[in-house]
Design a protein around this motif. Structure first.
Motif, PDB file in Angstrom:
ATOM      1  N   THR A  56       0.844  -1.240  -0.135  1.00 29.86           N
ATOM      2  CA  THR A  56      -0.055  -0.064  -0.032  1.00 29.86           C
ATOM      3  C   THR A  56       0.965   1.404  -0.060  1.00 29.86           C
ATOM      4  OG1 THR A  56      -0.142  -0.018   2.410  1.00 29.86           O
ATOM      5  CG2 THR A  56      -2.139  -0.938   0.943  1.00 29.86           C
ATOM      6  N   HIS A  57       2.095   1.112   0.677  1.00 27.52           N
ATOM      7  CA  HIS A  57       3.196   2.321   0.463  1.00 27.52           C
ATOM      8  C   HIS A  57       4.458   1.743   0.752  1.00 27.52           C
ATOM      9  CE1 HIS A  57       1.646   2.017   4.474  1.00 27.52           C
ATOM     10  NE2 HIS A  57       2.676   2.923   5.142  1.00 27.52           N
ATOM     11  N   VAL A  58       5.211   2.706   0.934  1.00 30.77           N
ATOM     12  CA  VAL A  58       6.599   2.110   1.343  1.00 30.77           C
ATOM     13  C   VAL A  58       6.719   2.548   2.833  1.00 30.77           C
ATOM     14  CG1 VAL A  58       9.384   2.925   1.530  1.00 30.77           C
ATOM     15  CG2 VAL A  58       8.002   2.503  -0.565  1.00 30.77           C
ATOM     16  N   HIS A  59       6.890   1.394   3.777  1.00 32.04           N
ATOM     17  CA  HIS A  59       6.354   1.113   5.102  1.00 32.04           C
ATOM     18  C   HIS A  59       7.664   1.963   5.809  1.00 32.04           C
ATOM     19  CE1 HIS A  59       2.549  -0.974   4.926  1.00 32.04           C
ATOM     20  NE2 HIS A  59       3.265  -1.708   3.877  1.00 32.04           N
ATOM     21  N   ALA A  60       7.473   2.633   6.891  1.00 33.65           N
ATOM     22  CA  ALA A  60       8.512   3.029   7.682  1.00 33.65           C
ATOM     23  C   ALA A  60       8.613   2.340   8.945  1.00 33.65           C
ATOM     24  CB  ALA A  60       8.308   4.639   7.938  1.00 33.65           C
ATOM     25  N   GLY A 112      -1.233  10.828   0.971  1.00 28.31           N
ATOM     26  CA  GLY A 112      -1.571  11.864   2.157  1.00 28.31           C
ATOM     27  C   GLY A 112      -0.809  11.235   3.340  1.00 28.31           C
ATOM     28  N   HIS A 113      -0.966  10.236   3.612  1.00 30.31           N
ATOM     29  CA  HIS A 113      -0.109   9.274   4.589  1.00 30.31           C
ATOM     30  C   HIS A 113       1.610   9.430   4.057  1.00 30.31           C
ATOM     31  CE1 HIS A 113       1.971   6.927   7.265  1.00 30.31           C
ATOM     32  NE2 HIS A 113       1.987   5.584   6.619  1.00 30.31           N
ATOM     33  N   THR A 114       1.527   8.991   2.644  1.00 32.63           N
ATOM     34  CA  THR A 114       2.618   9.221   1.830  1.00 32.63           C
ATOM     35  C   THR A 114       2.319   9.602   0.625  1.00 32.63           C
ATOM     36  OG1 THR A 114       3.247   6.984   1.065  1.00 32.63           O
ATOM     37  CG2 THR A 114       3.925   7.212   3.090  1.00 32.63           C
ATOM     38  N   GLY A 129      -4.206   0.464   3.677  1.00 29.53           N
ATOM     39  CA  GLY A 129      -2.848   0.588   4.194  1.00 29.53           C
ATOM     40  C   GLY A 129      -2.881   1.486   5.361  1.00 29.53           C
ATOM     41  N   ASP A 130      -2.001   2.722   5.508  1.00 30.25           N
ATOM     42  CA  ASP A 130      -2.245   3.595   6.617  1.00 30.25           C
ATOM     43  C   ASP A 130      -2.854   4.933   6.139  1.00 30.25           C
ATOM     44  OD1 ASP A 130      -0.568   1.719   7.725  1.00 30.25           O
ATOM     45  OD2 ASP A 130       1.249   2.973   7.798  1.00 30.25           O
ATOM     46  N   ALA A 131      -3.495   4.814   5.077  1.00 33.19           N
ATOM     47  CA  ALA A 131      -4.407   6.102   4.678  1.00 33.19           C
ATOM     48  C   ALA A 131      -5.546   6.126   5.912  1.00 33.19           C
ATOM     49  CB  ALA A 131      -4.927   5.882   3.466  1.00 33.19           C
TER      50      ALA A 131
END
Ligand SMILES: [Fe+2]
Length: 234
Positions: A56-60, A112-114, A129-131
């Motif tokens: 869903t994105h590049v996770h941190a 928005g989150h990333t 994801g984290d959105a």
């Protein structure tokens, strides 16, 4: 559709396996590197032909299993073209459709989150994801995050789906596992009854500590979790 939700206790990440029950083609969404062996065992036990490992994105906060799964199972990794992940096989963009037999996974840009965050819509469920989290949302203070963009992503791309659509986020820290558009519209404390300006003010005043693993996880995840792997040739 065969559906499994897998929880990583270390990072509180929720990973999802979707499998078409006829063709047995499958996809993992947001897999965690430390659980690779578990996923491979699960996939084999289900007779799943894994096609994709999607982010869903590049996770941190954790390292993805995508690269390892590609090495073991010869699958394709998929990451948004806006995430700066050059070794991902599929550079995902809004509107892309991935097929698992007769099932479809639609890519919906939810930045928005990333900057590169996407959600995956499959039948009656969306993997956000984290959105959008359950009664929350991802932070917007790094990796090109933007509270204004996140508000638009949630209200215009997620909350416009049918009310009964199920929400499956990438994390939950309180034992919750699924929500719905109806529920988040009505009860999400960061969004319900908030104007865009109120949301932006709230998000920009969180002052959260930096994630512990960000300096390791983000560069690793830009390379599908395998920093030493060379770029694809040609
Ligand atoms: Fe994240």
């Amino acid at each position: 559709m065969i559906f499994k939700q897998i929880f990583d206790t270390e990072s509180s990440t929720l990973t999802y396996l979707i499998m078409d029950e006829v063709s047995h083609e499958g996809a993992l969404i947001d897999p965690v590197a430390s659980l690779t062996d578990y996923y491979v065992t699960l996939i084999k036990s289900l007779g799943c032909k894994l096609k994709f490992s999607l982010e869903t994105h590049v996770h941190a906060d954790h390292i993805t299993a995508g690269g390892k799964l590609r090495q073991i199972l010869a699958i394709q990794t998929g990451v948004s073209e806006l995430c700066g992940a050059p070794t991902a096989d599929i550079q995902l963009k809004d509107g892309d459709v991935l097929k698992l037999g007769s099932q479809s996974i639609q890519v919906i840009a939810t930045p928005g989150h990333t900057k590169g965050s996407v959600s995956f819509l499959c039948n009656d469920r969306i993997f956000t994801g984290d959105a959008l989290l359950i009664n929350g949302c991802g932070r917007t203070d790094f990796q090109g995050g933007s509270a204004a963009e996140l508000f638009d992503s949630i209200t215009e791309r997620i909350f416009t789906l049918p009310d009964e659509t199920l929400i499956y986020p990438a994390h939950d820290y309180n034992g919750r596992r699924v929500s719905s558009v109806t529920q988040e519209k009505a009860t999400n404390f960061r969004l319900a009854d908030k104007t865009k300006d109120e949301f932006i003010l709230l998000m920009n005043s969180l002052n959260l500590p930096k994630p512990k693993l960000i300096d390791i996880a983000v560069p690793a995840n830009r390379m599908c979790g395998i920093p030493e792997e060379s770029l694809p040739q040609g």
